[in-house]
Design a protein around this motif. Structure first.
Motif, PDB file in Angstrom:
ATOM      1  N   LYS A  31       0.771  -1.195  -0.088  1.00  0.00           N
ATOM      2  CA  LYS A  31      -0.036  -0.012   0.080  1.00  0.00           C
ATOM      3  C   LYS A  31       0.882   1.228   0.054  1.00  0.00           C
ATOM      4  N   THR A  32       0.471   2.300  -0.741  1.00  0.00           N
ATOM      5  CA  THR A  32       1.068   3.437  -0.689  1.00  0.00           C
ATOM      6  C   THR A  32      -0.013   4.512  -0.253  1.00  0.00           C
ATOM      7  N   LEU A  33       0.418   5.390   0.693  1.00  0.00           N
ATOM      8  CA  LEU A  33      -0.615   6.582   1.157  1.00  0.00           C
ATOM      9  C   LEU A  33       0.239   7.931   1.174  1.00  0.00           C
ATOM     10  N   ASP A  34      -0.927   8.786   1.154  1.00  0.00           N
ATOM     11  CA  ASP A  34      -0.065  10.135   0.703  1.00  0.00           C
ATOM     12  C   ASP A  34      -0.363  11.203   1.862  1.00  0.00           C
ATOM     13  N   SER A  35      -1.331  10.976   2.909  1.00  0.00           N
ATOM     14  CA  SER A  35      -1.463  11.887   3.905  1.00  0.00           C
ATOM     15  C   SER A  35      -1.782  11.322   5.066  1.00  0.00           C
ATOM     16  N   VAL A  36      -1.768  12.333   6.124  1.00  0.00           N
ATOM     17  CA  VAL A  36      -2.241  12.006   7.561  1.00  0.00           C
ATOM     18  C   VAL A  36      -3.476  11.113   7.678  1.00  0.00           C
ATOM     19  N   LYS A  37      -4.337  11.969   7.243  1.00  0.00           N
ATOM     20  CA  LYS A  37      -5.797  11.380   7.289  1.00  0.00           C
ATOM     21  C   LYS A  37      -6.011  10.031   6.735  1.00  0.00           C
ATOM     22  N   SER A  38      -5.349   9.961   5.396  1.00  0.00           N
ATOM     23  CA  SER A  38      -5.460   8.402   4.758  1.00  0.00           C
ATOM     24  C   SER A  38      -4.990   7.303   5.523  1.00  0.00           C
ATOM     25  N   SER A  39      -3.580   7.737   6.241  1.00  0.00           N
ATOM     26  CA  SER A  39      -2.693   6.808   6.867  1.00  0.00           C
ATOM     27  C   SER A  39      -3.417   6.186   8.037  1.00  0.00           C
ATOM     28  N   VAL A  40      -4.092   7.038   8.730  1.00  0.00           N
ATOM     29  CA  VAL A  40      -4.851   6.604  10.024  1.00  0.00           C
ATOM     30  C   VAL A  40      -5.984   5.817   9.794  1.00  0.00           C
ATOM     31  N   ARG A  41      -6.782   6.245   8.677  1.00  0.00           N
ATOM     32  CA  ARG A  41      -7.909   5.368   8.174  1.00  0.00           C
ATOM     33  C   ARG A  41      -7.436   3.795   7.811  1.00  0.00           C
ATOM     34  N   TYR A  42      -6.160   3.935   7.202  1.00  0.00           N
ATOM     35  CA  TYR A  42      -5.746   2.718   6.768  1.00  0.00           C
ATOM     36  C   TYR A  42      -5.100   1.731   7.921  1.00  0.00           C
ATOM     37  N   LEU A  43      -4.475   2.533   8.787  1.00  0.00           N
ATOM     38  CA  LEU A  43      -3.784   1.649   9.738  1.00  0.00           C
ATOM     39  C   LEU A  43      -4.673   1.301  10.953  1.00  0.00           C
ATOM     40  N   LYS A  44      -5.647   1.857  10.992  1.00  0.00           N
ATOM     41  CA  LYS A  44      -6.669   1.414  11.919  1.00  0.00           C
ATOM     42  C   LYS A  44      -7.312   0.030  11.630  1.00  0.00           C
ATOM     43  N   LYS A  45      -7.185  -0.252  10.210  1.00  0.00           N
ATOM     44  CA  LYS A  45      -7.886  -1.610   9.922  1.00  0.00           C
ATOM     45  C   LYS A  45      -6.925  -2.631   9.147  1.00  0.00           C
ATOM     46  N   HIS A  46      -5.639  -2.074   9.016  1.00  0.00           N
ATOM     47  CA  HIS A  46      -4.998  -3.133   8.240  1.00  0.00           C
ATOM     48  C   HIS A  46      -3.426  -3.250   9.108  1.00  0.00           C
ATOM     49  N   ASN A  47      -2.891  -4.282   9.460  1.00  0.00           N
ATOM     50  CA  ASN A  47      -1.654  -4.694   9.974  1.00  0.00           C
ATOM     51  C   ASN A  47      -1.073  -5.765   9.427  1.00  0.00           C
ATOM     52  N   SER A  48      -1.159  -6.124   8.285  1.00  0.00           N
ATOM     53  CA  SER A  48      -0.649  -7.259   7.467  1.00  0.00           C
ATOM     54  C   SER A  48       0.659  -7.144   6.703  1.00  0.00           C
ATOM     55  N   PHE A  49       1.636  -6.328   7.557  1.00  0.00           N
ATOM     56  CA  PHE A  49       2.873  -5.952   6.692  1.00  0.00           C
ATOM     57  C   PHE A  49       3.758  -6.120   7.892  1.00  0.00           C
ATOM     58  N   GLU A  50       5.112  -5.798   7.397  1.00  0.00           N
ATOM     59  CA  GLU A  50       6.297  -5.904   8.301  1.00  0.00           C
ATOM     60  C   GLU A  50       7.022  -4.678   8.414  1.00  0.00           C
TER      61      GLU A  50
END
Length: 255
Positions: A31-50
């Motif tokens: 995944k590539t993310l480009d903002s604080v807002k989108s990163s917060v939204r994504y990281l609250k739901k996903h953690n399948s990376f190292e």
């Protein structure tokens, strides 16, 4: 190895992906993310990376805001163009980083460090909090608030906040307060950049440091560059390179 990238410049994202694949074709950017807002939204739901690679300055804020909103227990490598006192703060607080512009050997070292388990995944927020405190302290301690200016009668103390801008004329640095107050400064532009308050002054190009209150207008210029006008007026065009535009905008709107 699965990684995500938090970076608001598409060119920088593509370059980092290219370097990662060159170092290890098995690295998967999930995944590539480009903002604080989108990163917060994504990281609250996903953690399948190292591993996370995150730029420090994003378009909608500083990436540290992400870790104030999300409990992240995944190793983070920050990509940063910070100056030297901030880099020292990264080291003191065990924050792992790669300095921009990113070099292949630095990226390789960071990845190998991660593979060997030397990048901690716990207490990211605690480390970032300590980093911010250390950076603020070092910044305040290193700021020069007064310059001694040579006059006919001797040295005169002048508060740095009173200067509108500094520029290089031939090999001499000139400090301008008003159109009639023009002082020769016994320092280089590089020295002034390190010593002056970074909240107040920005080095717009190799020849010039500008106080934020002196900036009248900001204009779009050719090839992604910007041009500014200042008070007192300056005879030549003041051009900000494409590489500096992002940092300039962040600085100008941050305070």
């Amino acid at each position: 190895m699965k990684v995500i990238i938090i970076e608001d410049e598409l060119k920088a994202t593509k370059y980092l992906i290219k370097l990662l694949h060159k170092l290890d074709p098995l690295i998967e950017v999930v995944k590539t993310l480009d903002s604080v807002k989108s990163s917060v939204r994504y990281l609250k739901k996903h953690n399948s990376f190292e591993l996370i690679f995150s730029d420090v300055q994003l378009g909608d804020g500083v990436c540290f805001e992400i870790f104030n909103q999300v409990d992240v227990n995944i190793p983070v490598i920050f990509t940063t163009a910070f100056d030297q006192y901030a880099i020292k703060a990264f080291k003191l607080n065990s924050i792992d980083y790669v300095l921009k512009p990113i070099k292949q050997e630095d990226l390789e070292f960071a990845i190998e460090k991660h593979k060997k388990g030397k990048i901690g995944s716990q207490n990211v927020l605690d480390k970032v909090t300590s980093l911010l405190k250390t950076t603020e302290t070092q910044s305040n301690d290193s700021i020069t608030h007064t310059l001694l200016i040579q006059s006919r009668s001797g040295l005169v103390p002048v508060k740095t906040r009173e200067f509108s801008f500094f520029y290089v004329e031939n090999t001499t640095v000139i400090g301008i307060i008003t159109s009639k107050n023009r002082f020769i400064v016994d320092k280089t532009i590089g020295e002034l950049e390190k010593e002056l308050d970074p909240i107040l002054f920005f080095r717009v190009n190799r020849q010039m440091l500008v106080h934020r209150d002196a900036i009248d207008r900001v204009y779009h210029y050719y090839h992604g560059k910007m041009r500014i006008s200042v008070t007192p007026t300056f005879d030549d065009d003041i051009i900000i390179s494409k590489a500096k535009v992002k940092n300039f905008k962040n600085w100008l709107t941050a305070h």
